[in-house]
Scaffold this motif. Sequence first.
Motif, short mmCIF file in Angstrom:
data_model
loop_
_atom_site.label_atom_id
_atom_site.label_comp_id
_atom_site.label_asym_id
_atom_site.label_seq_id
_atom_site.Cartn_x
_atom_site.Cartn_y
_atom_site.Cartn_z
N ALA A 105 0.83 -1.21 0.00
CA ALA A 105 0.00 0.00 0.00
C ALA A 105 0.86 1.26 0.00
O ALA A 105 0.58 2.22 -0.74
CB ALA A 105 -0.95 0.00 1.19
N ASN A 106 1.92 1.28 0.80
CA ASN A 106 2.79 2.45 0.86
C ASN A 106 3.51 2.70 -0.46
O ASN A 106 3.71 3.85 -0.85
CB ASN A 106 3.82 2.32 1.98
N GLU A 107 3.90 1.63 -1.15
CA GLU A 107 4.57 1.78 -2.44
C GLU A 107 3.60 2.26 -3.51
O GLU A 107 3.95 3.10 -4.35
CB GLU A 107 5.21 0.46 -2.87
N LEU A 108 2.38 1.73 -3.50
CA LEU A 108 1.39 2.11 -4.50
C LEU A 108 0.81 3.50 -4.26
O LEU A 108 0.37 4.16 -5.20
CB LEU A 108 0.26 1.08 -4.55
N ASP A 109 0.79 3.92 -3.01
CA ASP A 109 0.24 5.24 -2.68
C ASP A 109 0.93 5.79 -1.44
O ASP A 109 0.47 5.60 -0.32
CB ASP A 109 -1.27 5.15 -2.44
N PRO A 110 2.04 6.50 -1.63
CA PRO A 110 2.76 7.05 -0.48
C PRO A 110 2.04 8.25 0.17
O PRO A 110 2.48 8.73 1.21
CB PRO A 110 4.11 7.47 -1.07
N ASP A 111 0.95 8.69 -0.43
CA ASP A 111 0.25 9.88 0.08
C ASP A 111 -0.83 9.59 1.10
O ASP A 111 -1.40 10.52 1.68
CB ASP A 111 -0.36 10.66 -1.09
N HIS A 112 -1.17 8.33 1.31
CA HIS A 112 -2.20 7.97 2.29
C HIS A 112 -1.64 6.94 3.27
O HIS A 112 -1.02 5.96 2.83
CB HIS A 112 -3.44 7.39 1.60
N PRO A 113 -1.88 7.12 4.55
CA PRO A 113 -1.39 6.14 5.53
C PRO A 113 -2.22 4.86 5.50
O PRO A 113 -3.32 4.82 4.95
CB PRO A 113 -1.57 6.86 6.86
N THR A 114 -1.67 3.84 6.11
CA THR A 114 -2.39 2.58 6.30
C THR A 114 -2.91 2.54 7.73
O THR A 114 -2.34 3.15 8.64
CB THR A 114 -1.47 1.37 6.05
N TRP A 115 -4.01 1.81 7.93
CA TRP A 115 -4.64 1.70 9.25
C TRP A 115 -5.07 0.25 9.47
O TRP A 115 -5.48 -0.42 8.52
CB TRP A 115 -5.86 2.62 9.31
N ILE A 116 -4.91 -0.21 10.69
CA ILE A 116 -5.41 -1.53 11.07
C ILE A 116 -6.21 -1.40 12.36
O ILE A 116 -6.07 -0.42 13.10
CB ILE A 116 -4.28 -2.57 11.27
N CYS A 117 -7.03 -2.40 12.62
CA CYS A 117 -7.81 -2.45 13.85
C CYS A 117 -7.61 -3.83 14.47
O CYS A 117 -7.75 -4.84 13.78
CB CYS A 117 -9.28 -2.21 13.54
N VAL A 118 -7.25 -3.85 15.73
CA VAL A 118 -7.04 -5.11 16.43
C VAL A 118 -7.72 -5.09 17.79
O VAL A 118 -7.97 -4.03 18.36
CB VAL A 118 -5.53 -5.42 16.62
N TYR A 119 -8.04 -6.26 18.29
CA TYR A 119 -8.47 -6.39 19.67
C TYR A 119 -7.31 -6.91 20.52
O TYR A 119 -7.36 -6.90 21.74
CB TYR A 119 -9.68 -7.33 19.80
N GLN A 120 -6.24 -7.32 19.87
CA GLN A 120 -5.08 -7.89 20.55
C GLN A 120 -4.16 -6.77 21.04
O GLN A 120 -3.00 -6.67 20.65
CB GLN A 120 -4.32 -8.82 19.59
N TYR A 121 -4.69 -5.90 21.88
CA TYR A 121 -3.97 -4.71 22.32
C TYR A 121 -2.66 -5.05 23.02
O TYR A 121 -1.70 -4.28 22.93
CB TYR A 121 -4.85 -3.84 23.22
N ALA A 122 -2.57 -6.18 23.69
CA ALA A 122 -1.33 -6.55 24.38
C ALA A 122 -0.20 -6.84 23.39
O ALA A 122 0.98 -6.76 23.74
CB ALA A 122 -1.56 -7.76 25.27
N ASP A 123 -0.55 -7.14 22.14
CA ASP A 123 0.45 -7.41 21.11
C ASP A 123 0.77 -6.17 20.28
O ASP A 123 1.43 -6.26 19.24
CB ASP A 123 -0.05 -8.51 20.16
N ALA A 124 0.33 -5.01 20.72
CA ALA A 124 0.51 -3.78 19.95
C ALA A 124 1.94 -3.57 19.48
O ALA A 124 2.15 -3.19 18.31
CB ALA A 124 0.01 -2.57 20.73
N PRO A 125 2.97 -3.80 20.31
CA PRO A 125 4.34 -3.57 19.80
C PRO A 125 4.66 -4.42 18.57
O PRO A 125 5.37 -3.96 17.67
CB PRO A 125 5.23 -3.98 20.99
N GLU A 126 4.11 -5.62 18.50
CA GLU A 126 4.36 -6.48 17.35
C GLU A 126 3.65 -5.99 16.09
O GLU A 126 4.13 -6.19 14.98
CB GLU A 126 3.92 -7.92 17.66
N TYR A 127 2.52 -5.35 16.25
CA TYR A 127 1.73 -4.89 15.11
C TYR A 127 2.26 -3.60 14.49
O TYR A 127 1.91 -3.27 13.37
CB TYR A 127 0.27 -4.67 15.51
N TYR A 128 3.09 -2.85 15.19
CA TYR A 128 3.47 -1.55 14.68
C TYR A 128 4.22 -1.59 13.36
O TYR A 128 4.14 -0.65 12.58
CB TYR A 128 4.22 -0.74 15.74
#
Length: 169
Positions: A105-128
Amino acid sequence: LPEIDEAGVKTFADSPFNCTMAYKAPSREQLDILHRHGIKSIYCIASKFGGDWDPSGKDPARRHAPEAAKRIAEVKDHPAVLAWYLQDERPISMKEELVARRRTANELDPDHPTWICVYQYADAPEYYQTTDVMGTDPYPIAGSPLSLAYKWSSAVRDASFGLKPFWQV
């Protein structure tokens, strides 16, 4: 929004919200409706990466994400697009694939950020590594304490040391 149509978007625009995320990718015509009413779209391309991740690597079509690339190319210039929604609550065991989605996504469109949604908040460092912006989706309204939203939000904020944006559901 249950439906992206003129009446529904007009009602939504009269609320305090200015952004929506639909699990079904809006058409250009639907994006036009959002734009007319000053509403942005976190544009869902999660399903465009194929079905469940194939950790064996035997399904290269999923890795190359031709459908996601096509949708990004079709709407990345639309003023209603705020960000690309890459995944919803996928397990961290998919990290390699999720990092590849972000890179695509970043390569195809560097002008828009990517977003994810998780319930696994304790794993947040791994998702970054898998996103530019993260959110969680605690639903305290139907029986959980309101403090759940604070707990999950705080955990994600703390995991990034305040260096990344956080868009909560």
